[in-house]
Design a protein around this motif. Structure first.
Motif, PDB file in Angstrom:
ATOM      1  N   VAL A 137     -37.954 -65.183 -29.531  1.00 39.17           N
ATOM      2  CA  VAL A 137     -38.425 -65.354 -30.858  1.00 39.17           C
ATOM      3  C   VAL A 137     -38.626 -66.685 -31.653  1.00 39.17           C
ATOM      4  CG1 VAL A 137     -37.684 -64.175 -33.167  1.00 39.17           C
ATOM      5  CG2 VAL A 137     -37.267 -62.948 -31.249  1.00 39.17           C
ATOM      6  N   GLN A 138     -37.747 -67.564 -31.473  1.00 38.89           N
ATOM      7  CA  GLN A 138     -37.769 -68.947 -32.158  1.00 38.89           C
ATOM      8  C   GLN A 138     -38.730 -69.797 -31.345  1.00 38.89           C
ATOM      9  OE1 GLN A 138     -36.504 -70.160 -34.590  1.00 38.89           O
ATOM     10  NE2 GLN A 138     -34.680 -68.988 -35.357  1.00 38.89           N
ATOM     11  N   GLY A 139     -39.023 -69.238 -29.977  1.00 42.37           N
ATOM     12  CA  GLY A 139     -40.020 -70.179 -29.629  1.00 42.37           C
ATOM     13  C   GLY A 139     -41.632 -69.740 -29.823  1.00 42.37           C
ATOM     14  N   ASP A 140     -41.506 -68.390 -30.364  1.00 42.42           N
ATOM     15  CA  ASP A 140     -42.818 -67.958 -30.676  1.00 42.42           C
ATOM     16  C   ASP A 140     -43.375 -68.415 -32.388  1.00 42.42           C
ATOM     17  OD1 ASP A 140     -44.710 -65.371 -30.155  1.00 42.42           O
ATOM     18  OD2 ASP A 140     -44.388 -65.742 -32.454  1.00 42.42           O
ATOM     19  N   GLU A 141     -44.550 -69.079 -32.216  1.00 48.11           N
ATOM     20  CA  GLU A 141     -44.951 -69.699 -33.564  1.00 48.11           C
ATOM     21  C   GLU A 141     -44.734 -68.562 -34.785  1.00 48.11           C
ATOM     22  OE1 GLU A 141     -48.847 -71.930 -35.377  1.00 48.11           O
ATOM     23  OE2 GLU A 141     -48.460 -71.629 -33.305  1.00 48.11           O
ATOM     24  N   PHE A 142     -45.577 -67.654 -34.441  1.00 51.93           N
ATOM     25  CA  PHE A 142     -45.569 -66.460 -35.487  1.00 51.93           C
ATOM     26  C   PHE A 142     -44.216 -66.071 -35.869  1.00 51.93           C
ATOM     27  CE2 PHE A 142     -45.582 -61.986 -36.434  1.00 51.93           C
ATOM     28  CZ  PHE A 142     -46.616 -61.892 -37.633  1.00 51.93           C
ATOM     29  N   PHE A 143     -43.415 -65.799 -35.117  1.00 50.04           N
ATOM     30  CA  PHE A 143     -42.097 -65.196 -35.506  1.00 50.04           C
ATOM     31  C   PHE A 143     -41.244 -66.256 -36.208  1.00 50.04           C
ATOM     32  CE2 PHE A 143     -42.971 -61.539 -32.276  1.00 50.04           C
ATOM     33  CZ  PHE A 143     -43.212 -60.739 -33.331  1.00 50.04           C
ATOM     34  N   HIS A 144     -41.263 -67.331 -35.865  1.00 48.11           N
ATOM     35  CA  HIS A 144     -40.736 -68.613 -36.292  1.00 48.11           C
ATOM     36  C   HIS A 144     -41.204 -68.593 -37.909  1.00 48.11           C
ATOM     37  CE1 HIS A 144     -38.348 -72.274 -36.732  1.00 48.11           C
ATOM     38  NE2 HIS A 144     -39.212 -72.793 -37.053  1.00 48.11           N
ATOM     39  N   ARG A 145     -42.370 -68.620 -37.916  1.00 48.14           N
ATOM     40  CA  ARG A 145     -42.865 -68.929 -39.276  1.00 48.14           C
ATOM     41  C   ARG A 145     -42.397 -67.590 -40.051  1.00 48.14           C
ATOM     42  NH1 ARG A 145     -47.749 -69.622 -38.035  1.00 48.14           N
ATOM     43  NH2 ARG A 145     -48.551 -67.306 -38.208  1.00 48.14           N
ATOM     44  N   GLU A 146     -42.268 -66.465 -39.483  1.00 46.76           N
ATOM     45  CA  GLU A 146     -41.948 -65.192 -40.503  1.00 46.76           C
ATOM     46  C   GLU A 146     -40.442 -65.361 -40.773  1.00 46.76           C
ATOM     47  OE1 GLU A 146     -43.766 -62.413 -41.431  1.00 46.76           O
ATOM     48  OE2 GLU A 146     -45.080 -63.884 -41.395  1.00 46.76           O
ATOM     49  N   LEU A 147     -39.801 -65.802 -39.801  1.00 47.00           N
ATOM     50  CA  LEU A 147     -38.375 -65.919 -40.157  1.00 47.00           C
ATOM     51  C   LEU A 147     -37.783 -67.063 -41.282  1.00 47.00           C
ATOM     52  CD1 LEU A 147     -36.549 -66.058 -36.505  1.00 47.00           C
ATOM     53  CD2 LEU A 147     -36.369 -64.370 -38.169  1.00 47.00           C
ATOM     54  N   LEU A 148     -38.746 -68.044 -41.302  1.00 48.34           N
ATOM     55  CA  LEU A 148     -38.524 -68.843 -42.453  1.00 48.34           C
ATOM     56  C   LEU A 148     -39.113 -68.396 -43.765  1.00 48.34           C
ATOM     57  CD1 LEU A 148     -40.250 -72.484 -40.787  1.00 48.34           C
ATOM     58  CD2 LEU A 148     -37.873 -71.678 -41.282  1.00 48.34           C
ATOM     59  N   ARG A 149     -39.946 -67.619 -43.753  1.00 50.85           N
ATOM     60  CA  ARG A 149     -40.524 -66.778 -44.780  1.00 50.85           C
ATOM     61  C   ARG A 149     -39.474 -65.797 -45.373  1.00 50.85           C
ATOM     62  NH1 ARG A 149     -43.494 -61.850 -45.570  1.00 50.85           N
ATOM     63  NH2 ARG A 149     -44.387 -62.021 -47.831  1.00 50.85           N
ATOM     64  N   LEU A 150     -38.850 -65.107 -44.313  1.00 53.68           N
ATOM     65  CA  LEU A 150     -37.857 -64.111 -44.640  1.00 53.68           C
ATOM     66  C   LEU A 150     -36.525 -64.989 -45.365  1.00 53.68           C
ATOM     67  CD1 LEU A 150     -37.594 -61.190 -44.215  1.00 53.68           C
ATOM     68  CD2 LEU A 150     -36.061 -61.663 -41.865  1.00 53.68           C
ATOM     69  N   GLN A 151     -36.328 -66.038 -44.892  1.00 56.28           N
ATOM     70  CA  GLN A 151     -35.228 -66.780 -45.656  1.00 56.28           C
ATOM     71  C   GLN A 151     -35.335 -66.966 -47.175  1.00 56.28           C
ATOM     72  OE1 GLN A 151     -34.528 -70.829 -44.138  1.00 56.28           O
ATOM     73  NE2 GLN A 151     -33.344 -71.488 -45.778  1.00 56.28           N
ATOM     74  N   ASP A 152     -36.804 -67.303 -47.410  1.00 55.43           N
ATOM     75  CA  ASP A 152     -37.162 -67.611 -48.856  1.00 55.43           C
ATOM     76  C   ASP A 152     -37.092 -66.192 -49.544  1.00 55.43           C
ATOM     77  OD1 ASP A 152     -38.261 -69.196 -51.124  1.00 55.43           O
ATOM     78  OD2 ASP A 152     -40.061 -67.919 -50.859  1.00 55.43           O
ATOM     79  N   LEU A 153     -37.446 -65.265 -48.931  1.00 51.03           N
ATOM     80  CA  LEU A 153     -37.370 -63.915 -49.543  1.00 51.03           C
ATOM     81  C   LEU A 153     -36.072 -63.254 -49.928  1.00 51.03           C
ATOM     82  CD1 LEU A 153     -40.249 -61.854 -47.641  1.00 51.03           C
ATOM     83  CD2 LEU A 153     -40.412 -62.894 -49.999  1.00 51.03           C
ATOM     84  N   PHE A 154     -35.182 -63.637 -48.921  1.00 50.12           N
ATOM     85  CA  PHE A 154     -33.817 -63.190 -48.975  1.00 50.12           C
ATOM     86  C   PHE A 154     -33.271 -64.028 -50.327  1.00 50.12           C
ATOM     87  CE2 PHE A 154     -29.147 -63.759 -48.179  1.00 50.12           C
ATOM     88  CZ  PHE A 154     -28.812 -62.563 -47.922  1.00 50.12           C
ATOM     89  N   ASP A 155     -33.522 -65.471 -50.444  1.00 47.04           N
ATOM     90  CA  ASP A 155     -33.009 -66.186 -51.628  1.00 47.04           C
ATOM     91  C   ASP A 155     -33.603 -65.583 -52.837  1.00 47.04           C
ATOM     92  OD1 ASP A 155     -31.844 -67.901 -49.712  1.00 47.04           O
ATOM     93  OD2 ASP A 155     -33.285 -69.497 -49.747  1.00 47.04           O
ATOM     94  N   ARG A 156     -34.477 -65.111 -52.703  1.00 42.66           N
ATOM     95  CA  ARG A 156     -35.119 -64.363 -54.380  1.00 42.66           C
ATOM     96  C   ARG A 156     -34.966 -62.955 -54.314  1.00 42.66           C
ATOM     97  NH1 ARG A 156     -40.822 -64.767 -54.238  1.00 42.66           N
ATOM     98  NH2 ARG A 156     -41.235 -65.487 -52.235  1.00 42.66           N
ATOM     99  N   TRP A 157     -34.270 -62.311 -53.322  1.00 46.04           N
ATOM    100  CA  TRP A 157     -33.867 -60.908 -53.388  1.00 46.04           C
ATOM    101  C   TRP A 157     -32.943 -60.640 -54.414  1.00 46.04           C
ATOM    102  CZ3 TRP A 157     -31.188 -57.361 -49.621  1.00 46.04           C
ATOM    103  CH2 TRP A 157     -31.638 -56.114 -49.762  1.00 46.04           C
TER     104      TRP A 157
END
Length: 429
Positions: free
Chosen positions: A388-408
């Motif tokens: 998952v971490q080695g996949d560019e798309f999923f890695h980018r989505e995980l970073l976005r998820l972090q930001d959404l969690f902080d604002r949730w």
């Protein structure tokens, strides 16, 4: 959005070219659309799960509308009505009784049998208990050569399918206690993958997947009856399965953390990766209110976008389309008619034919109460997964998820509990 593969033969492109070169050729093509309703309880709760009479016809109507719109929008072609045969199948009862009776009803209609045998494409839409019924009925029809794949392209759309049973806690619900019918009690047998009916259903699902039937499993986010893990049949894996979620429009938000978490997990499953049990452990918090008018167990089949996912999956992936597998480089979400349908796409670099892949059937036993401490470990499993971490798309989505969690900022007590459980992972996110 899909990625082209120029090295693959595009049967759909040849089909479109042939029709445009000779418009009368379209009249020689034939489509069969089959609809199979779910199980229906007493009138007390039919407002929440739908009415039996006409529901199968409704599925056919929506699938035909989606099919016509697809060809008009994507290919500027109009499918003549005479090219489409609709087969709405109705019969209530236990799963195997329904299979046998619907099989009989279909075969007794000579026009239906003729159309089914001659069809170039078969589109099948079903709901709730209709999912095991349809899967087992499709197995019989293929086995008896009334449907012949790969000569015919077949897609099964299962909406809010009761593949792993209803929510376990409903077994003790006061409403469920009113369900004095064998068909109602049988629904809970699907909670155990080793039960007799569940075993037969799983064998039929494995059979149709091996036969290259494209299978679209769509769950509903606020379903009062069927958990998300059940609707998407989380215990089964195969490249011919596409999983998606329907979301009522009034609760949809593009930047909602929970919605993005769920769609990410679906994308992982569709890509052939593990969600580490996240979808199973998040399903409980998504349950709609069985006593309210709101909720997606019945509204799911009134959303055209749900049917469109199946149409696109049939026509835009091999063997009909160019694409070997659907590519998740952009979200496949649509918002229409007050609802959202979030889908996820395949990204497996597999070069073998999907028909050669043996379905993976995991053992499943639904529990009334899941261990609340499992959820953060599921999340950690995803973040620690090297693929998952080695996949560019999923890695980018995980970073976005972090930001959404902080604002949730969840408002309900159930969602606040989810955020509390995931808080220890904040540093890791």
């Amino acid at each position: 959005m899909f990625i082209n593969n120029k090295h693959n033969t595009n049967q759909l492109e040849h089909f479109i070219h042939a029709v445009r070169s000779d418009p009368e050729n379209f009249g020689q093509k034939s489509f069969v659309v089959i609809g199979v309703h779910g199980w229906f309880p007493m009138k007390l709760v039919r407002s929440m799960v739908g009415e039996p009479t006409g529901t199968s016809a409704r599925f056919c109507e929506m699938m035909v509308l989606s099919l016509k719109r697809y060809f008009e929008t994507e290919h500027q072609l109009t499918i003549p009505d005479q090219c489409i045969t609709v087969i709405p199948l109705e019969w209530e009862g236990k799963v195997e009784d329904r299979v046998e009776n619907l099989y009989r009803i279909l075969l007794e209609n000579e026009a239906w049998v003729t159309a089914l045998k001659a069809a170039d494409m078969v589109l099948w839409a079903t709901h709730s208990q209709g999912t095991p019924v349809s899967t087992m009925l499709l197995h019989k029809l293929i086995d008896a050569a009334y449907i012949q794949v790969p000569r015919q392209s077949v897609c099964l759309l299962a909406m809010a399918g009761i593949s792993h049973g209803p929510f376990p806690y409903l077994k003790g619900s006061i409403i469920v206690k009113y369900f004095e019918a064998d068909a109602a009690r049988e629904l809970f047998d699907f909670m155990d993958s080793n039960s007799d009916i569940s075993t037969k259903f799983r064998m039929s699902m494995a059979y149709i997947l091996r036969q290259n039937v494209k299978t679209v499993l769509v769950g509903s986010m606020q379903d009062q009856v069927v958990p998300l893990y059940s609707a998407i049949m989380s215990g089964t894996s195969h490249p011919n399965i596409l999983r998606a979620i329907y979301i009522d429009g009034h609760i949809f938000s593009e930047n909602d953390f929970l919605i993005n978490l769920i769609t990410l997990a679906l994308r992982l499953r569709n890509a052939g990766f593990s969600d580490h049990g996240l979808l199973t452990h998040i399903s409980e918090v998504l349950a709609g209110n069985l006593y309210s008018w709101e909720g997606g167990h019945s509204t799911i089949y009134d959303e055209l976008g749900v049917y469109t996912i199946a149409i696109r999956y049939l026509f835009e992936t091999q063997p009909l389309g160019k694409r070997k597998l659907m590519e998740p480089r952009s979200p496949a979400s649509t918002v229409a008619a007050g609802a959202a349908v979030a889908s996820s796409n395949h990204v497996t670099p597999r070069t073998t034919k999907v028909a050669a892949v043996e379905p993976k059937l995991d053992q499943f036993n639904a529990k009334v109460r899941l261990n609340p401490f499992y959820l953060p470990w599921a999340m950690r499993g995803i973040y620690d997964d090297a693929r998952v971490q080695g996949d560019e798309f999923f890695h980018r989505e995980l970073l976005r998820l972090q930001d959404l969690f902080d604002r949730w900022q969840p408002s309900s007590s159930k969602l606040k509990e989810i955020k509390f459980r995931l808080e220890p992972l904040k540093a890791r996110l």
